[in-house]
Enzyme design. Structure first.
Site, mmCIF file in Angstrom:
data_model
loop_
_atom_site.group_PDB
_atom_site.id
_atom_site.type_symbol
_atom_site.label_atom_id
_atom_site.label_comp_id
_atom_site.label_asym_id
_atom_site.label_seq_id
_atom_site.Cartn_x
_atom_site.Cartn_y
_atom_site.Cartn_z
ATOM 1 N N LYS A 115 0.819 -1.222 0.000
ATOM 2 C CA LYS A 115 0.000 0.000 0.000
ATOM 3 C C LYS A 115 0.852 1.272 0.000
ATOM 4 O O LYS A 115 0.647 2.173 -0.785
ATOM 5 C CB LYS A 115 -0.816 0.081 1.296
ATOM 6 N N ARG A 137 10.654 -6.615 5.512
ATOM 7 C CA ARG A 137 10.520 -5.175 5.265
ATOM 8 C C ARG A 137 11.504 -4.399 6.138
ATOM 9 O O ARG A 137 11.706 -4.713 7.306
ATOM 10 C CB ARG A 137 9.075 -4.782 5.599
ATOM 11 N N ARG A 191 10.730 -2.293 11.546
ATOM 12 C CA ARG A 191 9.742 -1.709 12.457
ATOM 13 C C ARG A 191 9.524 -2.649 13.623
ATOM 14 O O ARG A 191 9.507 -3.859 13.453
ATOM 15 C CB ARG A 191 8.415 -1.493 11.713
ATOM 16 N N ARG A 195 -1.657 -10.179 15.321
ATOM 17 C CA ARG A 195 -2.763 -9.351 15.783
ATOM 18 C C ARG A 195 -3.193 -8.372 14.699
ATOM 19 O O ARG A 195 -4.362 -8.191 14.429
ATOM 20 C CB ARG A 195 -2.382 -8.593 17.063
HETATM 21 P P1 ADP Z 1 0.568 -1.757 8.957
HETATM 22 O O1 ADP Z 1 -0.688 -1.569 8.189
HETATM 23 O O2 ADP Z 1 1.649 -2.412 8.153
HETATM 24 O O3 ADP Z 1 0.368 -2.421 10.272
HETATM 25 P P2 ADP Z 1 0.680 1.148 9.319
HETATM 26 O O4 ADP Z 1 1.908 1.955 9.188
HETATM 27 O O5 ADP Z 1 -0.416 1.415 8.376
HETATM 28 O O6 ADP Z 1 1.199 -0.349 9.283
HETATM 29 O O7 ADP Z 1 0.102 1.302 10.797
HETATM 30 C C1 ADP Z 1 0.886 1.012 11.909
HETATM 31 C C2 ADP Z 1 0.031 1.040 13.151
HETATM 32 O O8 ADP Z 1 -0.505 2.361 13.331
HETATM 33 C C3 ADP Z 1 -1.183 0.128 13.125
HETATM 34 O O9 ADP Z 1 -0.886 -1.183 13.527
HETATM 35 C C4 ADP Z 1 -2.106 0.843 14.132
HETATM 36 O O10 ADP Z 1 -1.694 0.581 15.441
HETATM 37 C C5 ADP Z 1 -1.821 2.308 13.859
HETATM 38 N N1 ADP Z 1 -2.761 2.864 12.856
HETATM 39 C C6 ADP Z 1 -2.470 3.270 11.591
HETATM 40 N N2 ADP Z 1 -3.572 3.726 10.971
HETATM 41 C C7 ADP Z 1 -4.601 3.612 11.851
HETATM 42 C C8 ADP Z 1 -5.990 3.878 11.799
HETATM 43 N N3 ADP Z 1 -6.582 4.358 10.682
HETATM 44 N N4 ADP Z 1 -6.736 3.632 12.919
HETATM 45 C C9 ADP Z 1 -6.158 3.143 14.029
HETATM 46 N N5 ADP Z 1 -4.872 2.850 14.139
HETATM 47 C C10 ADP Z 1 -4.074 3.067 13.071
#
Ligand code: ADP
Ligand code: ZN
Length: 220
Positions: A13, A127, A162, A173
């Protein structure tokens, strides 16, 4: 133009959003990136979000939704944005619709990336991200490695894994939450007639870059 990138973790994404953003000038708004930047700068928002993120849980809407709402009012977002990581629940999608309506806008396109599960987990484990928060380029040590191991090609900063990508529990999870809470968005946007599903997989030799190029062509 409001574009949403949908898809589980590790489908690419962020990569697709980044390439399309560069080509179209629409800013990439990644909620995960905004959280990580705030965590590294130890802001109030970062401190509040950290415990949810490191354990692989969603950050509550009281924190996430106003943050996105604010970001949409920035000058660079006046022609639209590419949302990457938001919305992640039906509730967030409804709140987004409301926000956009108030701004006289709507969701124009939702790109849904689909990748086989085995590949997803592998991609999350391999990653690596640039530690420079203004760069934050993503690499994959198998699929798209940097020229020099551990160093960002673009800015020379160190790469790291990360925290939530190195913890199998957090990975599981996040994938569970994706299935339960986020995947219903596919139907939500399909019903609105804005969904475009794209398979990304080594098995068909189609990667994020290919989806990005097709998308750029389509938006021209
Ligand atoms: P990934 O989708 O690979 O887990 P992201 O960088 O999109 O990584 O998000 C990392 C973390 O940030 C998520 O696991 C969540 O804890 C938080 N997060 C990101 N976007 C949202 C959202 N729209 N609502 C709630 N938590 C979010
Ligand atoms: Zn970098």
């Amino acid at each position: 133009m409001i574009i949403i990138m949908l898809g589980a973790q590790g489908t690419g994404k962020g990569t697709v959003a980044g390439i399309v953003s560069k080509e179209t000038g629409l800013p990439q708004v990644s909620t995960g990136d905004i959280f990580r930047k705030n965590i590294s700068e130890k802001t109030e928002l970062g401190i509040a979000a950290d415990k949810y993120i490191s354990s692989g849980n969603l950050v509550p809407d009281e924190i996430t939704v106003p943050m996105v709402k604010d970001r949409l009012t920035w000058e660079d977002a006046k022609n639209g944005v590419i949302l990457d990581g938001f919305p992640r629940t039906i509730e967030q999608a409804e709140k987004l619709d409301k926000m956009l309506e108030e701004m006289g806008q709507k969701v124009d396109l939702v790109v849904n990336l689909v990748t086989p599960r085995e590949e997803i987990i592998d991609r999350m484990l391999t990653r690596r991200v640039c530690t420079n928060q203004d760069c934050k380029t993503t690499y994959n040590i198998k699929l798209s490695p940097p020229k020099v191991e551990g160093i960002c090609d673009k800015c020379g900063s160190q790469l790291k894994q990360r925290e939530d990508d190195s913890d199998p529990e957090a990975i599981n999870r996040r994938l569970e939450i994706y299935e339960e809470k986020t995947s219903p968005l596919v139907e939500y946007y399909d019903k609105k007639g804005v969904l475009s599903t794209e398979k990304v997989s080594v098995s068909i030799n189609r990667m994020g870059i290919d989806v990005a190029n097709d998308l750029i062509e389509k938006l021209r």
